[in-house]
Design an enzyme around this catalytic site. Structure first.
Site, PDB file in Angstrom:
ATOM      1  N   ALA A   1       1.951   0.433   8.917  1.00 30.70           N
ATOM      2  CA  ALA A   1       0.702  -0.285   8.668  1.00 30.70           C
ATOM      3  C   ALA A   1       0.298  -0.061   9.495  1.00 30.70           C
ATOM      4  O   ALA A   1      -1.215  -0.328   8.971  1.00 30.70           O
ATOM      5  CB  ALA A   1       1.230  -2.115   8.851  1.00 30.70           C
ATOM      6  N   LYS A   2       0.001   0.845  10.204  1.00 37.27           N
ATOM      7  CA  LYS A   2      -0.957   1.134  11.167  1.00 37.27           C
ATOM      8  C   LYS A   2      -2.251   0.041  11.159  1.00 37.27           C
ATOM      9  O   LYS A   2      -2.947   0.615  10.565  1.00 37.27           O
ATOM     10  CB  LYS A   2      -1.823   1.924   9.605  1.00 37.27           C
ATOM     11  CG  LYS A   2      -0.430   3.599   9.564  1.00 37.27           C
ATOM     12  CD  LYS A   2      -1.515   4.777   8.502  1.00 37.27           C
ATOM     13  CE  LYS A   2      -0.312   5.997   8.740  1.00 37.27           C
ATOM     14  NZ  LYS A   2       0.484   5.520   7.504  1.00 37.27           N
ATOM     15  N   ARG A   3      -1.185  -0.740  12.001  1.00 37.89           N
ATOM     16  CA  ARG A   3      -2.498  -1.549  12.124  1.00 37.89           C
ATOM     17  C   ARG A   3      -3.201  -1.713  13.653  1.00 37.89           C
ATOM     18  O   ARG A   3      -3.077  -0.229  14.203  1.00 37.89           O
ATOM     19  CB  ARG A   3      -1.826  -2.796  12.412  1.00 37.89           C
ATOM     20  CG  ARG A   3      -0.967  -3.751  11.135  1.00 37.89           C
ATOM     21  CD  ARG A   3      -2.124  -3.883  10.219  1.00 37.89           C
ATOM     22  NE  ARG A   3      -1.365  -5.320   8.921  1.00 37.89           N
ATOM     23  CZ  ARG A   3      -1.814  -4.211   7.833  1.00 37.89           C
ATOM     24  NH1 ARG A   3      -1.614  -3.611   7.671  1.00 37.89           N
ATOM     25  NH2 ARG A   3      -1.135  -5.370   7.185  1.00 37.89           N
TER      26      ARG A   3
END
Lengths: 272, 272
Positions: B96-98
Site C-alpha cells: 500500500a506504500k502508505r
C-alpha cells in the site's frame, strides 16, 4: 479548465486562500449524526453547505474514509459527487500521499481521478519522477508533491544535506522542473516551517503551495503569508481541518464551522 | 506469533521464499471470470488454492482493488478473509506504500491492519520516523519500509549522496535502528539492483527484505540470492506477480500458475 485555473478562479470568486480539510472522523463528529445511514457524508454535506462561499477548495484526507471500509469510501464518493454537482466551481483535493511504480501506479491514478473523482491528489516523491508520471499525464488534474511536511519527523530525511542543499530543496527544484514540463504540479509545504517555506518559495517562484498545519498543529498564519506568498499575493492554499470542522459539537456545528472558517479566511486576507 | 515468526514458519513449512503478488486486474484475468459477482476474488481464490503450499506469503497490491472502487475493495476483503480462514499459516502483506502524519496516519494503520486485516504493510519513509510509528506500534504486524525500489526512477532521490552514503543506505541504516527498537521492520529492496542489495545487506545484516521486480521487471534470481541472502540462507522474500498469476489465460489458469510458481520456487531454492 485545468486544476490550477479552477483553483485560481475559486480563489478570486470567494476572495479566499482557505482550504477546509474534511478529515471527518466518526469518533469526533456530532453525536446526533452517528445514526444516519452515511454519517461522514451527512457531516461533510452540512460543513460544505455552510462554508462553500468561504473557501478556494476542499481537501478530504482519504485515510479517514478508508478506516471505515466500504461504508466510509461510499461517504467519500457521495461527498465528491455532491460537491461537483452543487458547487462545481470549488475544486477538490484528495489527500492520499500516493506513490508506486508502473502499472500499480496507473491503478492509483485511476482510483483517485476516475473512480473517486478528485480534481487533484497529494503524492510522495520518494520513488522518483517515473512514479509521478501516471498522475502528471492527467493534464487537467493537479499533482501536489510532498516537499516539506508539517510533522516534527520531517527533519529525519527531508533535511538531509545533498551537495549544497537539503533534500526538500532538491525535491522543490525537481518539482519546479517537472512543472515546466507538465504544468500541473503543486507542492506540500508545512505551515510549521516558515524558514523552509521561504527557501522553497525562492526555488519555486511561481508554483502553488498547499500548506497544512495551521490551527491544531500550531502553524502561524502571519508567518506563512510573509514567507510563502508569491509576488502576486497569491500562490498558497492554507488548509485547516480540525479547528474548523470540529468548531462545534452540537446541532449548531455547521454555523460554528462557518464562524471559524470566516475568521481564518479573514485573518489570511488581512495579511495578504 | 508476530509477523516475522509467522513468515519464518511459512518459509520452513513450504520450503519457499516465494511471495505471489496478487496484483489482480480485471482487464487481465481470464475472460470466463469477468461475469462472476466478484471476479477479482474468484480469480484470487483459484490462484491461492493452486499455490498455497508453494509460497511463504501473498501480497495483494491495494491499488488494483482501489481502482475498482467498493466492489474491488470487497474482493480484497474476501481474499484476505479466505486466506485467514482456509490457510491461516500463510501471512498476507498489503502493498500500500502508505505514509502520513499524526491522526491521518493512525487512520491508515487502522484501515490496513484492522479493517482490511493485513498481517504486514509496505510504507514510505519520506515523512520520517514519526510517520511510521502508528504502524510500528502494532507489534504483531510487519512494517515493510521502502528502501530501494525496483523502478528506473529510483535513482532520482534514493541515490542522492548524503555525507558518506546514499539516501537508500541512510534509510536502511535508520530502519535497522528502528527495528532494534520495535522488532517488526522489514525493507523493500528491488530485484533490479544487485549492487545496492549487497550494500543494504551489509547495513541490515539480520533484517528481512521484500524483493519485487523478478520476472516481468527483469530482476535475476541468482543475483538476488547471491547478494541478498542472510548468513542463514534466508531473509529474503522474492515477489513475483504477473509472470505467475497470468501464466495462463484459459480455464487451466490455476494449474498454469502453479506450474510457474513451482518453477520459480525451485529456481530460488537451487541458489540458496
Amino acid at each position: 479548465m485545468n486544476f490550477i485555473e479552477r483553483l485560481e478562479s475559486a480563489v478570486n470568486k470567494n476572495n479566499s486562500l482557505l482550504c477546509i480539510g474534511l478529515d471527518s472522523d466518526v469518533a469526533k463528529i456530532p453525536k446526533h449524526l452517528v445514526d444516519q445511514p452515511h454519517p461522514l457524508f451527512s457531516f461533510n454535506r452540512a460543513i460544505i453547505d455552510a462554508t462553500h462561499d468561504l473557501v478556494c477548495c476542499y481537501k478530504p484526507n482519504i485515510a479517514y474514509y478508508e478506516a471505515q471500509g466500504t461504508k466510509g469510501m461510499r461517504s467519500l464518493r457521495y461527498t465528491i459527487d455532491y460537491l461537483h454537482e452543487k458547487y462545481p466551481d470549488i475544486p477538490i483535493i484528495i489527500d492520499a500521499k500516493r506513490g508506486d511504480i508502473g502499472e500499480s501506479d496507473r491503478q492509483y491514478a485511476k482510483a483517485v481521478f476516475e473512480y473517486i473523482g478528485a480534481d487533484a491528489v497529494t503524492v510522495n516523491p520518494y520513488l522518483g519522477l517515473d512514479s509521478l508520471e501516471p498522475f502528471l499525464t492527467y493534464k487537467d488534474k493537479g499533482v501536489i508533491i510532498l516537499c516539506r511536511t508539517s510533522n516534527s519527523g520531517a527533519v529525519d530525511f527531508q533535511d538531509i544535506r545533498v551537495k549544497n542543499m537539503k533534500l526538500y530543496e532538491y525535491v522543490a527544484k525537481s518539482a519546479a522542473k517537472w512543472n515546466k514540463q507538465y504544468g500541473n504540479c503543486l507542492l506540500v509545504v508545512g505551515a510549521t516551517w516558515p524558514e523552509q517555506m521561504k527557501r522553497i518559495r525562492e526555488i519555486a517562484k511561481n508554483m502553488w503551495f498547499l500548506v497544512p498545519g495551521v490551527g491544531a498543529q500550531g502553524g502561524d498564519i502571519k508567518n506563512i503569508l510573509a514567507t510563502g506568498l508569491r509576488n502576486d499575493k497569491s500562490g498558497i492554499i492554507i488548509n485547516s481541518s480540525r479547528s474548523i470542522i470540529y468548531a462545534g459539537s452540537g446541532k449548531t456545528f455547521p454555523h460554528d464551522a462557518r464562524t471559524e472558517a470566516e475568521k481564518i479566511r479573514d485573518t489570511i486576507n488581512s495579511y495578504r
